[in-house]
Design a protein around this motif. Structure first.
Motif, PDB file in Angstrom:
ATOM      1  N   ASN A  71       5.639   8.326  11.910  1.00  0.00           N
ATOM      2  CA  ASN A  71       5.341   8.644  10.322  1.00  0.00           C
ATOM      3  C   ASN A  71       4.035   8.930  10.076  1.00  0.00           C
ATOM      4  O   ASN A  71       3.654   9.712   9.373  1.00  0.00           O
ATOM      5  CB  ASN A  71       5.611   7.476   9.558  1.00  0.00           C
ATOM      6  CG  ASN A  71       7.179   7.222   9.076  1.00  0.00           C
ATOM      7  OD1 ASN A  71       7.940   8.354   8.904  1.00  0.00           O
ATOM      8  ND2 ASN A  71       8.078   6.010   9.099  1.00  0.00           N
ATOM      9  N   THR A  72       3.123   8.253  11.078  1.00  0.00           N
ATOM     10  CA  THR A  72       1.491   8.820  10.975  1.00  0.00           C
ATOM     11  C   THR A  72       1.382  10.147  11.332  1.00  0.00           C
ATOM     12  O   THR A  72       0.831  10.837  10.246  1.00  0.00           O
ATOM     13  CB  THR A  72       0.899   7.782  12.081  1.00  0.00           C
ATOM     14  OG1 THR A  72       0.983   6.612  11.552  1.00  0.00           O
ATOM     15  CG2 THR A  72      -0.506   8.416  11.948  1.00  0.00           C
ATOM     16  N   ALA A 115       1.080  -1.183  -0.087  1.00  0.00           N
ATOM     17  CA  ALA A 115       0.066   0.008   0.096  1.00  0.00           C
ATOM     18  C   ALA A 115       1.076   1.232   0.081  1.00  0.00           C
ATOM     19  O   ALA A 115       0.572   2.271  -0.687  1.00  0.00           O
ATOM     20  CB  ALA A 115      -0.946   0.065   1.349  1.00  0.00           C
ATOM     21  N   VAL A 116       1.923   1.240   0.802  1.00  0.00           N
ATOM     22  CA  VAL A 116       2.943   2.350   0.957  1.00  0.00           C
ATOM     23  C   VAL A 116       3.537   2.536  -0.492  1.00  0.00           C
ATOM     24  O   VAL A 116       3.582   3.751  -0.944  1.00  0.00           O
ATOM     25  CB  VAL A 116       4.016   2.167   1.829  1.00  0.00           C
ATOM     26  CG1 VAL A 116       5.074   3.215   1.667  1.00  0.00           C
ATOM     27  CG2 VAL A 116       3.409   2.234   3.318  1.00  0.00           C
ATOM     28  N   GLU A 117       3.824   1.567  -1.202  1.00  0.00           N
ATOM     29  CA  GLU A 117       4.468   1.721  -2.579  1.00  0.00           C
ATOM     30  C   GLU A 117       3.470   2.406  -3.524  1.00  0.00           C
ATOM     31  O   GLU A 117       3.761   3.196  -4.146  1.00  0.00           O
ATOM     32  CB  GLU A 117       4.645   0.325  -3.261  1.00  0.00           C
ATOM     33  CG  GLU A 117       6.050  -0.254  -2.650  1.00  0.00           C
ATOM     34  CD  GLU A 117       6.254  -1.668  -3.518  1.00  0.00           C
ATOM     35  OE1 GLU A 117       6.046  -1.912  -4.607  1.00  0.00           O
ATOM     36  OE2 GLU A 117       6.778  -2.400  -2.780  1.00  0.00           O
ATOM     37  N   TYR A 151       0.226  13.348   8.316  1.00  0.00           N
ATOM     38  CA  TYR A 151      -0.890  13.995   8.616  1.00  0.00           C
ATOM     39  C   TYR A 151      -0.430  15.430   8.604  1.00  0.00           C
ATOM     40  O   TYR A 151      -1.342  16.292   8.138  1.00  0.00           O
ATOM     41  CB  TYR A 151      -1.503  13.610  10.252  1.00  0.00           C
ATOM     42  CG  TYR A 151      -2.336  12.131  10.089  1.00  0.00           C
ATOM     43  CD1 TYR A 151      -2.400  11.448   8.892  1.00  0.00           C
ATOM     44  CD2 TYR A 151      -2.588  11.500  11.284  1.00  0.00           C
ATOM     45  CE1 TYR A 151      -3.384  10.340   8.919  1.00  0.00           C
ATOM     46  CE2 TYR A 151      -3.191  10.415  11.369  1.00  0.00           C
ATOM     47  CZ  TYR A 151      -3.570   9.650   9.929  1.00  0.00           C
ATOM     48  OH  TYR A 151      -4.025   8.582  10.004  1.00  0.00           O
ATOM     49  N   PHE A 152       0.442  15.714   9.508  1.00  0.00           N
ATOM     50  CA  PHE A 152       1.235  17.186   9.615  1.00  0.00           C
ATOM     51  C   PHE A 152       1.551  17.704   8.232  1.00  0.00           C
ATOM     52  O   PHE A 152       1.367  19.018   7.711  1.00  0.00           O
ATOM     53  CB  PHE A 152       2.172  17.382  10.713  1.00  0.00           C
ATOM     54  CG  PHE A 152       1.204  17.567  12.053  1.00  0.00           C
ATOM     55  CD1 PHE A 152       0.439  18.364  12.229  1.00  0.00           C
ATOM     56  CD2 PHE A 152       1.521  16.528  12.918  1.00  0.00           C
ATOM     57  CE1 PHE A 152      -0.099  18.613  13.429  1.00  0.00           C
ATOM     58  CE2 PHE A 152       0.925  16.650  14.375  1.00  0.00           C
ATOM     59  CZ  PHE A 152       0.012  17.599  14.441  1.00  0.00           C
ATOM     60  N   LYS A 153       2.156  16.734   7.341  1.00  0.00           N
ATOM     61  CA  LYS A 153       2.806  17.323   5.920  1.00  0.00           C
ATOM     62  C   LYS A 153       1.543  17.753   5.255  1.00  0.00           C
ATOM     63  O   LYS A 153       1.491  18.622   4.351  1.00  0.00           O
ATOM     64  CB  LYS A 153       3.247  16.043   5.447  1.00  0.00           C
ATOM     65  CG  LYS A 153       4.864  16.024   5.051  1.00  0.00           C
ATOM     66  CD  LYS A 153       5.110  14.880   4.470  1.00  0.00           C
ATOM     67  CE  LYS A 153       5.905  15.090   3.333  1.00  0.00           C
ATOM     68  NZ  LYS A 153       6.832  14.182   2.621  1.00  0.00           N
ATOM     69  N   ALA A 154       0.536  16.914   5.274  1.00  0.00           N
ATOM     70  CA  ALA A 154      -0.861  17.150   4.413  1.00  0.00           C
ATOM     71  C   ALA A 154      -1.461  18.705   4.881  1.00  0.00           C
ATOM     72  O   ALA A 154      -1.791  19.353   4.340  1.00  0.00           O
ATOM     73  CB  ALA A 154      -1.843  16.062   4.732  1.00  0.00           C
ATOM     74  N   THR A 195      -2.389  12.024   3.686  1.00  0.00           N
ATOM     75  CA  THR A 195      -3.404  11.560   4.653  1.00  0.00           C
ATOM     76  C   THR A 195      -3.487  10.074   4.627  1.00  0.00           C
ATOM     77  O   THR A 195      -3.415   9.280   5.488  1.00  0.00           O
ATOM     78  CB  THR A 195      -4.957  12.177   4.640  1.00  0.00           C
ATOM     79  OG1 THR A 195      -4.558  13.467   4.641  1.00  0.00           O
ATOM     80  CG2 THR A 195      -5.509  11.640   5.926  1.00  0.00           C
ATOM     81  N   THR A 196      -3.689   9.476   3.432  1.00  0.00           N
ATOM     82  CA  THR A 196      -3.922   8.170   3.275  1.00  0.00           C
ATOM     83  C   THR A 196      -2.386   7.432   3.591  1.00  0.00           C
ATOM     84  O   THR A 196      -2.556   6.294   4.342  1.00  0.00           O
ATOM     85  CB  THR A 196      -4.330   7.451   2.044  1.00  0.00           C
ATOM     86  OG1 THR A 196      -5.309   8.333   1.569  1.00  0.00           O
ATOM     87  CG2 THR A 196      -4.281   6.189   1.455  1.00  0.00           C
ATOM     88  N   MET A 197      -1.393   7.892   3.434  1.00  0.00           N
ATOM     89  CA  MET A 197      -0.177   7.461   3.836  1.00  0.00           C
ATOM     90  C   MET A 197      -0.221   7.371   5.360  1.00  0.00           C
ATOM     91  O   MET A 197       0.270   6.471   6.009  1.00  0.00           O
ATOM     92  CB  MET A 197       0.845   8.193   3.236  1.00  0.00           C
ATOM     93  CG  MET A 197       2.317   7.434   3.665  1.00  0.00           C
ATOM     94  SD  MET A 197       2.653   5.777   2.480  1.00  0.00           S
ATOM     95  CE  MET A 197       3.374   6.881   1.299  1.00  0.00           C
ATOM     96  N   GLY A 198      -0.401   8.304   6.106  1.00  0.00           N
ATOM     97  CA  GLY A 198      -0.670   8.541   7.482  1.00  0.00           C
ATOM     98  C   GLY A 198      -1.477   7.352   8.041  1.00  0.00           C
ATOM     99  O   GLY A 198      -1.000   6.619   8.917  1.00  0.00           O
ATOM    100  N   THR A 199      -2.566   7.094   7.595  1.00  0.00           N
ATOM    101  CA  THR A 199      -3.476   6.028   7.863  1.00  0.00           C
ATOM    102  C   THR A 199      -2.824   4.670   7.745  1.00  0.00           C
ATOM    103  O   THR A 199      -2.947   3.778   8.580  1.00  0.00           O
ATOM    104  CB  THR A 199      -4.817   5.976   7.033  1.00  0.00           C
ATOM    105  OG1 THR A 199      -5.129   7.499   7.333  1.00  0.00           O
ATOM    106  CG2 THR A 199      -5.840   4.875   7.486  1.00  0.00           C
TER     107      THR A 199
END
Length: 193
Positions: free
Chosen positions: A115-116, A76-78, A120-123, A101-105
């Motif tokens: 990393n979560t 999923a990360v890939e 989230y904060f990057k978004a 946000t999906t990556m954080g999830t």
């Protein structure tokens, strides 16, 4: 005929429909069909003439989401990273926001809370560039849930309240339900039964 680009919308919509029916494996197969159809186009310039960028980015987001739900987080990360790269290169900040946000999830489900929080904060950092405000609750609820877990209750409350307000403004019942459930978790943590 001359509107070949519609084929790719239909293939994506098929995957979305199957996911909505909770037929995740079939949705994943539909995404594979879409990916194969796109890969059959030999010339890169033809890809961009026939396939809208939004279809490709949404395909990668769906891949990431489904693979995460099917407990395949590293794959999923890939897929999520591929979508982020394409969205970023095309200045599609709404999709970058959603993908981060999906990556954080995904990282949350793995248990990698560092990393979560980072994603989230990057978004949140690109909010001024995001045109579709109705996307915010997705991030706010997830971030609020993480902050509740970290016992940062005042920060969590603010994000969740913002999610509730935006969900009401846009009449997004699903986002509103998720936001209210997150507020319920917050109340439980505060013993506000």
């Amino acid at each position: 005929g001359k509107r070949i680009y519609r084929k790719y919308f239909l293939l994506l919509n098929r995957a979305i429909y199957l996911e909505d029916l909770n037929r995740k494996e079939e949705a994943l197969q539909a995404l594979e069909e879409l990916k194969i159809a796109i890969n059959k186009i030999e010339n890169t310039s033809e890809v961009f003439q026939n396939v809208r960028m939004s279809v490709i980015v949404k395909m990668y987001r769906m891949y990431a989401k489904l693979l995460n739900e099917l407990e395949m987080p590293y794959k999923a990360v890939e897929e999520c990273e591929k979508g982020i790269r394409i969205a970023w290169l095309n200045n599609d900040f709404d999709r970058v926001f959603t993908l981060w946000t999906t990556m954080g999830t995904i990282y949350y489900n793995i248990g990698d809370y560092e990393n979560t929080e980072k994603f989230y904060f990057k978004a949140l950092d690109i909010r001024p560039k995001v045109k579709e405000e109705f996307l915010y609750p997705f991030n706010y609820v997830n971030l609020g849930t993480l902050l509740i877990q970290q016992k940062k209750l005042q920060d969590a409350k603010q994000y969740i309240e913002d999610a509730i307000e935006i969900s009401r403004i846009y009449k997004d019942d699903l986002a509103l339900t998720e936001s209210l459930m997150a507020m319920g978790q917050w109340c439980i943590q505060q013993k506000l039964y």
